[in-house]
Design a protein around this motif. Structure first.
Motif, PDB file in Angstrom:
ATOM      1  N   GLY A 213      34.077  90.630  23.968  1.00  0.00           N
ATOM      2  CA  GLY A 213      33.756  89.465  24.789  1.00  0.00           C
ATOM      3  C   GLY A 213      34.582  89.427  26.054  1.00  0.00           C
ATOM      4  O   GLY A 213      35.413  90.303  26.324  1.00  0.00           O
ATOM      5  N   GLU A 214      34.361  88.375  26.833  1.00  0.00           N
ATOM      6  CA  GLU A 214      35.049  88.227  28.105  1.00  0.00           C
ATOM      7  C   GLU A 214      36.548  88.074  27.885  1.00  0.00           C
ATOM      8  O   GLU A 214      36.997  87.311  27.013  1.00  0.00           O
ATOM      9  CB  GLU A 214      34.510  87.009  28.848  1.00  0.00           C
ATOM     10  CG  GLU A 214      35.123  86.795  30.224  1.00  0.00           C
ATOM     11  CD  GLU A 214      34.559  85.570  30.921  1.00  0.00           C
ATOM     12  OE1 GLU A 214      35.064  85.229  32.012  1.00  0.00           O
ATOM     13  OE2 GLU A 214      33.621  84.949  30.372  1.00  0.00           O
ATOM     14  N   ALA A 215      37.329  88.788  28.658  1.00  0.00           N
ATOM     15  CA  ALA A 215      38.791  88.767  28.507  1.00  0.00           C
ATOM     16  C   ALA A 215      39.335  87.362  28.737  1.00  0.00           C
ATOM     17  O   ALA A 215      38.929  86.667  29.666  1.00  0.00           O
ATOM     18  CB  ALA A 215      39.430  89.751  29.484  1.00  0.00           C
ATOM     19  N   ASN A 216      40.257  86.951  27.868  1.00  0.00           N
ATOM     20  CA  ASN A 216      40.947  85.667  28.046  1.00  0.00           C
ATOM     21  C   ASN A 216      42.459  85.835  28.055  1.00  0.00           C
ATOM     22  O   ASN A 216      43.196  84.850  28.023  1.00  0.00           O
ATOM     23  CB  ASN A 216      40.523  84.664  26.963  1.00  0.00           C
ATOM     24  CG  ASN A 216      40.849  85.140  25.552  1.00  0.00           C
ATOM     25  OD1 ASN A 216      41.370  86.241  25.356  1.00  0.00           O
ATOM     26  ND2 ASN A 216      40.539  84.315  24.570  1.00  0.00           N
ATOM     27  N   THR A 217      42.912  87.105  28.086  1.00  0.00           N
ATOM     28  CA  THR A 217      44.345  87.389  28.187  1.00  0.00           C
ATOM     29  C   THR A 217      44.562  88.528  29.171  1.00  0.00           C
ATOM     30  O   THR A 217      43.784  89.489  29.209  1.00  0.00           O
ATOM     31  CB  THR A 217      44.941  87.787  26.821  1.00  0.00           C
ATOM     32  OG1 THR A 217      44.266  88.950  26.319  1.00  0.00           O
ATOM     33  CG2 THR A 217      44.820  86.655  25.806  1.00  0.00           C
ATOM     34  N   HIS A 218      45.624  88.399  29.968  1.00  0.00           N
ATOM     35  CA  HIS A 218      45.897  89.383  31.023  1.00  0.00           C
ATOM     36  C   HIS A 218      47.398  89.653  31.091  1.00  0.00           C
ATOM     37  O   HIS A 218      48.206  88.723  31.121  1.00  0.00           O
ATOM     38  CB  HIS A 218      45.396  88.861  32.373  1.00  0.00           C
ATOM     39  CG  HIS A 218      43.993  88.323  32.327  1.00  0.00           C
ATOM     40  ND1 HIS A 218      42.889  89.129  32.423  1.00  0.00           N
ATOM     41  CD2 HIS A 218      43.539  87.055  32.171  1.00  0.00           C
ATOM     42  CE1 HIS A 218      41.794  88.378  32.331  1.00  0.00           C
ATOM     43  NE2 HIS A 218      42.167  87.117  32.181  1.00  0.00           N
ATOM     44  N   GLY A 240      48.836  82.905  28.445  1.00  0.00           N
ATOM     45  CA  GLY A 240      49.870  82.634  27.453  1.00  0.00           C
ATOM     46  C   GLY A 240      49.362  82.450  26.043  1.00  0.00           C
ATOM     47  O   GLY A 240      49.738  81.505  25.350  1.00  0.00           O
ATOM     48  N   LYS A 241      48.516  83.344  25.565  1.00  0.00           N
ATOM     49  CA  LYS A 241      48.028  83.270  24.183  1.00  0.00           C
ATOM     50  C   LYS A 241      49.146  83.611  23.195  1.00  0.00           C
ATOM     51  O   LYS A 241      50.062  84.385  23.505  1.00  0.00           O
ATOM     52  CB  LYS A 241      46.878  84.253  23.982  1.00  0.00           C
ATOM     53  CG  LYS A 241      45.536  83.794  24.523  1.00  0.00           C
ATOM     54  CD  LYS A 241      44.873  82.783  23.603  1.00  0.00           C
ATOM     55  CE  LYS A 241      43.451  82.485  24.056  1.00  0.00           C
ATOM     56  NZ  LYS A 241      42.782  81.502  23.178  1.00  0.00           N
ATOM     57  N   GLN A 242      49.041  83.048  22.005  1.00  0.00           N
ATOM     58  CA  GLN A 242      49.978  83.366  20.930  1.00  0.00           C
ATOM     59  C   GLN A 242      50.012  84.879  20.690  1.00  0.00           C
ATOM     60  O   GLN A 242      48.974  85.523  20.597  1.00  0.00           O
ATOM     61  CB  GLN A 242      49.566  82.646  19.646  1.00  0.00           C
ATOM     62  CG  GLN A 242      50.454  82.946  18.438  1.00  0.00           C
ATOM     63  CD  GLN A 242      49.913  82.335  17.157  1.00  0.00           C
ATOM     64  OE1 GLN A 242      48.901  81.633  17.171  1.00  0.00           O
ATOM     65  NE2 GLN A 242      50.562  82.583  16.053  1.00  0.00           N
ATOM     66  N   HIS A 243      51.207  85.443  20.609  1.00  0.00           N
ATOM     67  CA  HIS A 243      51.432  86.859  20.299  1.00  0.00           C
ATOM     68  C   HIS A 243      50.767  87.795  21.308  1.00  0.00           C
ATOM     69  O   HIS A 243      50.533  88.965  21.015  1.00  0.00           O
ATOM     70  CB  HIS A 243      50.919  87.212  18.895  1.00  0.00           C
ATOM     71  CG  HIS A 243      51.659  86.535  17.786  1.00  0.00           C
ATOM     72  ND1 HIS A 243      51.299  86.671  16.464  1.00  0.00           N
ATOM     73  CD2 HIS A 243      52.736  85.707  17.794  1.00  0.00           C
ATOM     74  CE1 HIS A 243      52.110  85.959  15.703  1.00  0.00           C
ATOM     75  NE2 HIS A 243      52.995  85.367  16.495  1.00  0.00           N
ATOM     76  N   GLN A 244      50.496  87.300  22.516  1.00  0.00           N
ATOM     77  CA  GLN A 244      49.737  88.097  23.483  1.00  0.00           C
ATOM     78  C   GLN A 244      50.356  89.459  23.749  1.00  0.00           C
ATOM     79  O   GLN A 244      49.672  90.486  23.677  1.00  0.00           O
ATOM     80  CB  GLN A 244      49.605  87.328  24.798  1.00  0.00           C
ATOM     81  CG  GLN A 244      48.936  88.135  25.915  1.00  0.00           C
ATOM     82  CD  GLN A 244      48.715  87.319  27.168  1.00  0.00           C
ATOM     83  OE1 GLN A 244      48.368  86.150  27.104  1.00  0.00           O
ATOM     84  NE2 GLN A 244      48.925  87.936  28.332  1.00  0.00           N
ATOM     85  N   LEU A 245      51.636  89.491  24.065  1.00  0.00           N
ATOM     86  CA  LEU A 245      52.266  90.764  24.421  1.00  0.00           C
ATOM     87  C   LEU A 245      52.322  91.708  23.226  1.00  0.00           C
ATOM     88  O   LEU A 245      52.134  92.922  23.366  1.00  0.00           O
ATOM     89  CB  LEU A 245      53.672  90.507  24.969  1.00  0.00           C
ATOM     90  CG  LEU A 245      53.734  89.623  26.214  1.00  0.00           C
ATOM     91  CD1 LEU A 245      55.172  89.448  26.676  1.00  0.00           C
ATOM     92  CD2 LEU A 245      52.873  90.200  27.337  1.00  0.00           C
TER      93      LEU A 245
END
Length: 305
Positions: A213-218, A240-245
Motif C-alpha cells: 500500500g501507499e507508504a506512511n513511513t519515511h 513517527g510510527k511505532q518501531h519505525q526505525l
C-alpha cells in the motif's frame, strides 16, 4: 495519615513522584457492601491484597480529599483517587541526565532499559517518575516518547498551559530528529538511501509490520562509518510510527544490533541489562514555538562499533 480538610476542587498531591489516578465509580445492579468490594470486582486484574494495602497505606481518597478505608461505603456516580505502587520493582541501574531546562520544557538524555511512564511492572523505575522525584514538578509530561529499549534525547512539558503548543509542533513535523544505530554492514547498500514503506500493527500486537500500500513511513539513511562486519548508521525519520526505525532496518536485511523484536522476538529476563538495543536518539532540532529560538540538543551517549 490524617484526613485533609474538605476541598470541593481537591487535587491529590504527588507522592514519591507518582500522580494519583482518577477513577469513576459506576452505578451497578450489584449491591456492594463497601468501596473495597467494588474495586476488587471492577478491577479484577489487580489482586485484592493490593487494594487492601492501598487502603491500609492511606493511598485512596474521595473527591473531597478524605482518606478512605476498607470499610468506606460504595457510592455510585462519584469518583475517587488512588496511587499506584508496586511491592517489588526491578531497579534499572542506569541514569538519566537533564540536558536543558527553561520555564516550559525539560530536555533529558534517557538511558537504555528505562520505560518512559508507569506501566505494568514499572512505576518508580520509569523516566517520568524519576524526573518528578528529582524536580518536584507534578505536571511534568512527555511531549513525545522513546521505546524502553531506545536511549537518547526526549522532551518533557513542564506546564499544562504551553504543552499543546509543543505537542502540535511534533504533530506538524516541525522537529528534526537524528538517530544513530549499529547494524550489520551491507556493502551493497547505497551510501545515502531513502526508505518509504507502509507499516501497520503486527502480530503480536506490540510489534509492527510492513504491508502493501501507499507508504506512511519515511526515513533517510546514511552510513557514518563501518568495519568489515558492522556499520554505524545515521537515521533521519520524517514520520513517527511505532518501531519505525527498527522495522525499516529489519526490512533492509540489517536489523539493529540486539533488537529483541526484529526479526525474531526474544523475551529476555527483565533483570538482564546486558546487550542494549543499539539505537540512540542522538539529536533533536527545532525552533521553539514560544521563545522563537533555534534549539539543538544532542545526547552525550555514544554508540561504538
Amino acid at each position: 495519615m490524617s484526613n485533609l480538610p474538605l476541598q470541593p476542587n481537591f487535587i491529590p498531591p504527588m507522592r514519591n513522584g507518582v500522580t494519583a489516578s482518577k477513577v469513576f465509580i459506576e452505578k451497578s445492579t450489584h449491591s456492594f457492601s463497601s468501596l473495597y468490594e467494588y474495586l476488587c470486582q471492577h478491577f479484577s486484574h489487580i489482586l485484592p491484597q493490593e487494594w487492601q494495602q492501598r487502603f491500609d497505606d492511606g493511598l485512596i481518597y474521595d473527591f473531597h480529599g478524605q482518606v478512605l478505608n476498607r470499610h468506606s461505603p460504595y457510592i455510585a456516580n462519584t469518583h475517587i483517587y488512588y496511587y499506584r505502587f508496586l511491592a517489588h520493582e526491578i531497579h534499572v541501574p542506569f541514569y538519566e541526565k537533564i540536558l536543558f531546562e527553561n520555564d516550559d520544557i525539560l530536555v533529558v538524555d534517557k538511558p537504555h532499559f528505562l520505560t518512559m511512564s508507569p506501566t505494568g511492572q514499572y512505576v518508580q523505575e520509569t523516566l517520568l517518575v524519576r524526573l518528578k522525584n528529582t524536580t518536584g514538578i507534578a505536571e511534568l509530561t512527555p511531549i513525545h516518547r522513546l521505546d524502553r529499549e531506545t536511549a537518547g534525547v526526549v522532551l518533557f512539558s513542564k506546564r499544562a498551559e504551553t504543552r499543546g503548543i509543543y505537542q502540535q509542533m511534533f504533530a506538524n513535523r516541525q522537529i528534526q530528529k537524528i538517530y544513530h544505530a549499529i547494524a550489520s554492514y551491507d556493502s551493497s547498500l547505497k551510501q545515502n538511501l531513502t526508505i518509504n514503506l507502509r507499516m501497520e500493527k503486527g502480530q503480536p500486537f506490540y510489534t509492527m509490520q510492513v504491508v502493501d500500500g501507499e507508504a506512511n513511513t519515511h526515513t533517510e539513511l546514511k552510513i557514518i562509518e563501518h568495519d568489515t562486519n558492522w556499520a554505524l548508521y545515521e537515521l533521519k525519520p520524517t514520520t513517527g510510527k511505532q518501531h519505525q526505525l527498527r522495522v525499516h532496518m529489519n526490512h533492509l536485511g540489517i536489523p539493529i544490533k540486539n533488537d529483541p523484536f526484529y526479526p525474531v522476538i526474544s523475551h529476555k529476563n527483565e533483570q538482564d541489562f546486558t546487550q542494549p538495543l543499539q539505537l540512540l536518539a542522538k539529536e533533536i532540532l527545532f525552533i521553539d514555538p514560544i521563545t522563537k529560538q533555534q534549539n539543538h540538543f544532542c545526547s552525550e551517549q555514544v554508540l561504538t562499533l
